[in-house]
Scaffold this motif. Structure first.
Motif, PDB file in Angstrom:
ATOM      1  N   ALA A 113      -2.678  11.238  -8.126  1.00  0.00           N
ATOM      2  CA  ALA A 113      -3.897  11.624  -7.417  1.00  0.00           C
ATOM      3  C   ALA A 113      -3.934  11.103  -5.999  1.00  0.00           C
ATOM      4  O   ALA A 113      -4.896  11.375  -5.255  1.00  0.00           O
ATOM      5  N   GLY A 114      -2.907  10.325  -5.576  1.00  0.00           N
ATOM      6  CA  GLY A 114      -2.878   9.781  -4.231  1.00  0.00           C
ATOM      7  C   GLY A 114      -3.590   8.465  -4.070  1.00  0.00           C
ATOM      8  O   GLY A 114      -3.742   7.989  -2.936  1.00  0.00           O
ATOM      9  N   GLN A 115      -4.004   7.839  -5.138  1.00  0.00           N
ATOM     10  CA  GLN A 115      -4.689   6.561  -5.065  1.00  0.00           C
ATOM     11  C   GLN A 115      -3.665   5.421  -5.101  1.00  0.00           C
ATOM     12  O   GLN A 115      -2.644   5.516  -5.778  1.00  0.00           O
ATOM     13  N   THR A 116      -3.989   4.375  -4.363  1.00  0.00           N
ATOM     14  CA  THR A 116      -3.080   3.227  -4.287  1.00  0.00           C
ATOM     15  C   THR A 116      -3.095   2.449  -5.599  1.00  0.00           C
ATOM     16  O   THR A 116      -4.162   2.142  -6.146  1.00  0.00           O
ATOM     17  N   LEU A 117      -1.910   2.138  -6.090  1.00  0.00           N
ATOM     18  CA  LEU A 117      -1.804   1.405  -7.350  1.00  0.00           C
ATOM     19  C   LEU A 117      -1.932  -0.095  -7.093  1.00  0.00           C
ATOM     20  O   LEU A 117      -1.372  -0.616  -6.125  1.00  0.00           O
ATOM     21  N   GLY A 166       0.789  -1.225   0.000  1.00  0.00           N
ATOM     22  CA  GLY A 166       0.000   0.000   0.000  1.00  0.00           C
ATOM     23  C   GLY A 166       0.815   1.266   0.000  1.00  0.00           C
ATOM     24  O   GLY A 166       0.273   2.342   0.309  1.00  0.00           O
ATOM     25  N   THR A 214       1.596   4.884  -4.798  1.00  0.00           N
ATOM     26  CA  THR A 214       0.424   5.695  -5.149  1.00  0.00           C
ATOM     27  C   THR A 214       0.701   6.463  -6.430  1.00  0.00           C
ATOM     28  O   THR A 214       1.860   6.702  -6.802  1.00  0.00           O
ATOM     29  N   ASP A 215      -0.379   6.862  -7.090  1.00  0.00           N
ATOM     30  CA  ASP A 215      -0.243   7.658  -8.306  1.00  0.00           C
ATOM     31  C   ASP A 215      -0.257   9.141  -7.953  1.00  0.00           C
ATOM     32  O   ASP A 215      -0.166   9.530  -6.777  1.00  0.00           O
TER      33      ASP A 215
END
Length: 317
Positions: free
Chosen positions: A170-174, A164, A167-168
């Motif tokens: 946008a702060g979303q988990t890849l 976890g 992140t990208d």
């Protein structure tokens, strides 16, 4: 009034030394030096200073040979303060001839080269590498659920996406595609493990049954082979008794006198010659030659049929 001690410094070295000062130290004998510590090349006389061990020019070779004034450190060394060597202007007695010095230097050079060539080199052991088996010799091992589980756990401990931390913008988990593929493989193998175990047990039972059947049939095979073995040995003896290039005397002859009806109808009478094209016959070979018969493709042809072929194709009897 306090006094300060100033460390003495050497004066600037002159390019050409012209001085009548002579050092009070005892003179240096060239005969006591080795050939590698002195250079008597005309115009380039140098010697290793006994005090500072620096190569120092010799001046006044034709008169009074002296060591030129020099520093205790090389002139290009700017890290230390230059100090004048105590052997400056020291006398040198050239009691060795130039030819003797050259011979001694050549001998020492040859000896050192010979010693260097005789010096053993360090033998490095060759690393032992195992032979890589061919692709046909590799035995594939089936994957098990436990192996895939261990690989999946190692991947989870090292992969930032699985932990976890990736992140990208946008702060979303890849998501981790590799971890997902390993998890799907582990679940599939875990689901198929009972069926795989049943198949392995079935093949093991069949193998044991085949071994029992093969062991039970061994005496029967041995008895059959014992019965056939004398006939095989007899055939080998007969084959070795036949001369090379001859046919067996006990073999059946070819029935040359028994022909099928069609071959009997086409076979001419004894002493007659039949044309291979039109079927005409002659009573004897003499009559055929007189009538102009020829051989065409190794078959007899009458004169009328032979004229239809070119001359190069006709061959006389």
């Amino acid at each position: 009034m306090a006094t300060t001690t100033v460390e003495p410094k050497a004066r600037k070295r002159r390019q050409k030394t012209r001085t009548k000062n002579i050092s009070s130290l005892p003179a240096i004998l060239v005969s006591k030096l080795t050939a590698s510590q002195i250079d008597l090349t005309p115009g380039k006389e140098h010697v290793v200073c006994p005090d500072c061990t620096c190569w120092t020019p010799i001046t006044g070779v034709l008169g009074t040979p002296l060591l030129v004034p020099h520093h205790t450190t090389p002139y290009h060394d700017s890290t230390t303060t230059p100090r004048r060597c105590s052997s400056s202007n020291r006398r040198i007695i050239l009691d060795t001839a130039l030819d003797a010095w050259r011979a001694d230097l050549a001998e020492r050079t040859e000896v050192s080269a010979t010693v260097a060539s005789r010096r053993p080199t360090k033998v490095l052991p060759k690393p032992k590498t195992s032979t890589v088996p061919a692709a046909s010799q590799l035995t594939p091992s089936p994957l098990s659920a436990e192996q895939v589980r261990r690989v999946f756990r190692q991947h989870q401990e090292r992969c930032p996406a699985c932990m976890g931390e990736a992140t990208d913008r946008a702060g979303q988990t890849l998501p981790c595609r590799d971890g997902e593929r390993l998890a799907v493989t582990f679940l599939r193998l875990l689901r198929q493990e009972p069926q795989r175990q049943a198949v392995r047990e079935f093949f093991a039972r069949e193998r044991r049954r085949f071994d029992r059947v093969y062991a039970a049939a061994a005496p029967t095979r041995q008895a059959r082979w014992s019965a056939v073995l004398p006939a095989v040995r007899n055939a080998d003896q007969l084959r070795r008794a036949v001369p090379q290039g001859a046919h067996p005397t006990e073999g059946p002859e070819v029935p040359a006198g028994h022909l099928v009806p069609r071959q009997a109808a086409e076979q001419p009478a004894i002493g007659q010659i039949k044309c291979g094209h039109c079927g005409a016959t002659e009573s004897s070979l003499v009559d055929a030659v007189a009538a102009g018969w020829c051989l065409i493709t190794r078959r007899p042809h009458c004169g009328r049929c032979a004229n239809r072929f070119p001359a190069w194709a006709r061959t006389s009897f």
